[in-house]
Design a protein around this motif. Structure first.
Motif, PDB file in Angstrom:
ATOM      1  N   ASP A 178       0.836  -1.201   0.000  1.00 19.93           N
ATOM      2  CA  ASP A 178       0.000   0.000   0.000  1.00 19.93           C
ATOM      3  C   ASP A 178       0.868   1.247   0.000  1.00 19.93           C
ATOM      4  O   ASP A 178       1.906   1.307   0.660  1.00 19.93           O
ATOM      5  CB  ASP A 178      -0.915   0.025   1.229  1.00 19.93           C
ATOM      6  N   CYS A 189      -4.927   5.733   1.187  1.00 18.52           N
ATOM      7  CA  CYS A 189      -4.037   4.696   0.660  1.00 18.52           C
ATOM      8  C   CYS A 189      -4.568   4.120  -0.646  1.00 18.52           C
ATOM      9  O   CYS A 189      -5.789   4.107  -0.901  1.00 18.52           O
ATOM     10  CB  CYS A 189      -3.877   3.556   1.671  1.00 18.52           C
ATOM     11  N   ARG A 190      -3.634   3.664  -1.432  1.00 18.81           N
ATOM     12  CA  ARG A 190      -3.982   2.900  -2.639  1.00 18.81           C
ATOM     13  C   ARG A 190      -3.053   1.698  -2.731  1.00 18.81           C
ATOM     14  O   ARG A 190      -1.906   1.745  -2.303  1.00 18.81           O
ATOM     15  CB  ARG A 190      -3.864   3.746  -3.903  1.00 18.81           C
ATOM     16  N   LYS A 191      -3.597   0.636  -3.286  1.00 21.48           N
ATOM     17  CA  LYS A 191      -2.817  -0.584  -3.427  1.00 21.48           C
ATOM     18  C   LYS A 191      -1.963  -0.515  -4.688  1.00 21.48           C
ATOM     19  O   LYS A 191      -2.448  -0.114  -5.752  1.00 21.48           O
ATOM     20  CB  LYS A 191      -3.735  -1.804  -3.484  1.00 21.48           C
ATOM     21  N   GLU A 194       0.490  -5.973  -7.535  1.00 22.13           N
ATOM     22  CA  GLU A 194       1.174  -7.121  -6.964  1.00 22.13           C
ATOM     23  C   GLU A 194       1.993  -7.830  -8.048  1.00 22.13           C
ATOM     24  O   GLU A 194       1.637  -7.777  -9.236  1.00 22.13           O
ATOM     25  CB  GLU A 194       0.158  -8.095  -6.363  1.00 22.13           C
TER      26      GLU A 194
END
Length: 449
Positions: A178, A189-191, A194
């Motif tokens: 994050d 927040c932002r992810k 992955e």
């Protein structure tokens, strides 16, 4: 010492140490040591009496002596080569090198066989290793230098074709996690993306051709296509390049100046165009040490975001290759690349260095391991979330990669040699969002004509 008994018909073979009545057609037994028998067979080969030399060598039982067995197979390869059975001679020389990869004379004779077949790239590789043998006479070393020049003069075309599997556990070079900013309303927040695993196939086809203008001057052109195709097609990569220009060669080196064009697609979308020039030079300093210098300039135009990314790339790489002996060599490379862009945040300097060790092992195995590192220093910063605040930071990256390749010429399939390459790449940065780790395994089938 072991002794060997040969039954030799005097009507077809006369040995000076044995005399027989011309009218006596009976077989006569001659007893000699294995060393004497091998010397006699060698004399027959030198005298061009291949039939009787072959009979002696094939009748001879296993001596149990490694040196003598090597000599026996070497003489059989010589007979095959002089009779025109080049493929048979190559198989025998490879058999000897399976057990004695440091045999410089055998590797030299193998190179001559490849030259006879016009397989100049393979001949050049084995000549380079053979020249490092310390057990060679000065005449043999001078002869090898001459043959290296012959290879340069005759290697007027080359085609290579690679294909294989390429599983990748981080195909998108992502970090995950994050990214947060502190606001008056609390953390926002932002992810981040992955890491994604993908299974793909790589394919490379390329070649070059030289039109002979004179003994020293050529006009050389090359072209190649390289692609990685994954089960997740957003990461498919296709790259085309071509170049053409004059090449000058002499006894110890060559230089090639060429114009270059390149086209790239990423995720099957048009990505960039490039055009420029390159200068490649190679030189043999000694029989063990060779080097090269490779310079390139490209003017880059991007299909999207050209108002930010368009610019030039200047790169230079120097290479030194040292052969310790007929089986072990080391390659050292170092260079720097300079990429400019309209937006300085995407312009950078990138020095790099790599050290590789290659070896020819018993039973047809070849290995090559190489650690490499490069540093990326950007000219200006980008705004990014850092310690909870929106901060302008100039990225400084350090990337290190370790690879190991293994192949075996015994697994040759229609001229294709399978190669397994395992690599690990890690990028460290002052911006944690740019850091990643990845492991890749590539299985390729390689053919060079």
């Amino acid at each position: 010492m072991k002794r060997i008994v040969f039954a030799i018909l005097l009507s077809v073979l006369v040995v000076p140490m044995v005399r027989a009545d011309n009218d006596d057609k009976k077989s006569t037994e001659i007893t000699m040591t294995t060393t004497q028998a091998m010397q006699l067979a060698g004399q027959l080969v030198n005298n061009g009496d291949y039939e009787h030399a072959y009979q002696m060598l094939t009748m001879m039982p296993d001596t149990g002596n490694g040196e003598l067995e090597t000599e026996r197979w070497f003489l059989l390869a010589q007979i095959a080569s002089r009779r025109g059975d080049i493929d048979g001679a190559i198989r025998i020389y490879q058999k000897i090198l399976d057990a004695r990869p440091d045999a410089a004379r055998v590797r030299f004779e193998l190179a001559l066989c490849y030259m006879h077949q016009g397989r100049w790239a393979r001949a050049d590789y084995h000549l380079r290793l053979a020249m490092a043998g310390d057990d060679l006479s000065d005449d043999a070393k001078r002869m090898m230098n001459y043959y290296r020049y012959v290879v340069r003069q005759n290697k007027n075309w080359n085609v290579y074709f690679n294909f294989g599997a390429a599983p990748d556990n981080n195909v998108n070079n992502a970090t995950g996690g994050d990214e947060c900013l502190m606001t008056i309303f609390g953390p926002f927040c932002r992810k981040l993306s992955e890491p994604e695993s993908a299974v793909g196939a790589n394919f490379q086809l390329g070649g070059d051709y030289e039109f002979k203008l004179s003994d020293q001057w050529r006009w050389k052109s090359d072209a190649s296509i390289y692609t990685n195709i994954y089960d997740k097609h957003d990461y498919d990569d296709l790259y085309l390049t071509a170049g053409t220009g004059p090449r000058y060669l002499w006894s110890r080196g060559d230089v090639w100046l060429a114009g270059v064009v390149a086209r790239r697609w990423y995720g099957w979308d048009e990505y960039s165009w490039s055009a420029g020039a390159k200068l490649n030079t190679n030189y043999d300093f000694t029989r063990k040490l060779s080097g090269g210098l490779y310079l390139q300039f490209l003017d880059n135009k991007y299909d999207d975001y050209g108002d930010i990314l368009d610019g030039q790339t200047y790169s230079g790489t120097a290479r030194l290759t040292y052969s310790f002996n007929a089986r072990l060599y080391m390659t050292v490379r170092g260079g720097v690349a300079r990429n400019t862009a309209i937006n300085d945040a995407y312009a950078y300097w990138q020095p790099n260095v790599a050290i590789g060790i290659g070896a020819e092992l018993p039973w047809g195995f070849s290995v090559y391991g190489e650690p490499s590192v490069y540093w990326t220093r950007y000219d200006d910063g980008l705004y990014t979330a850092h310690n909870g605040a929106w901060t302008k930071i100039t990225a400084h990256d350090f990337t290190h990669r370790y690879s190991l390749s293994v192949s075996n010429n015994k697994l040759d399939v229609w001229g294709f040699v399978p190669t397994l390459t395992v690599s690990y790449t890690q990028r460290d940065s002052n911006l944690w969002q740019r850091e990643f780790k990845k492991t890749a395994i590539e299985f390729t089938m390689m053919q060079r004509f």
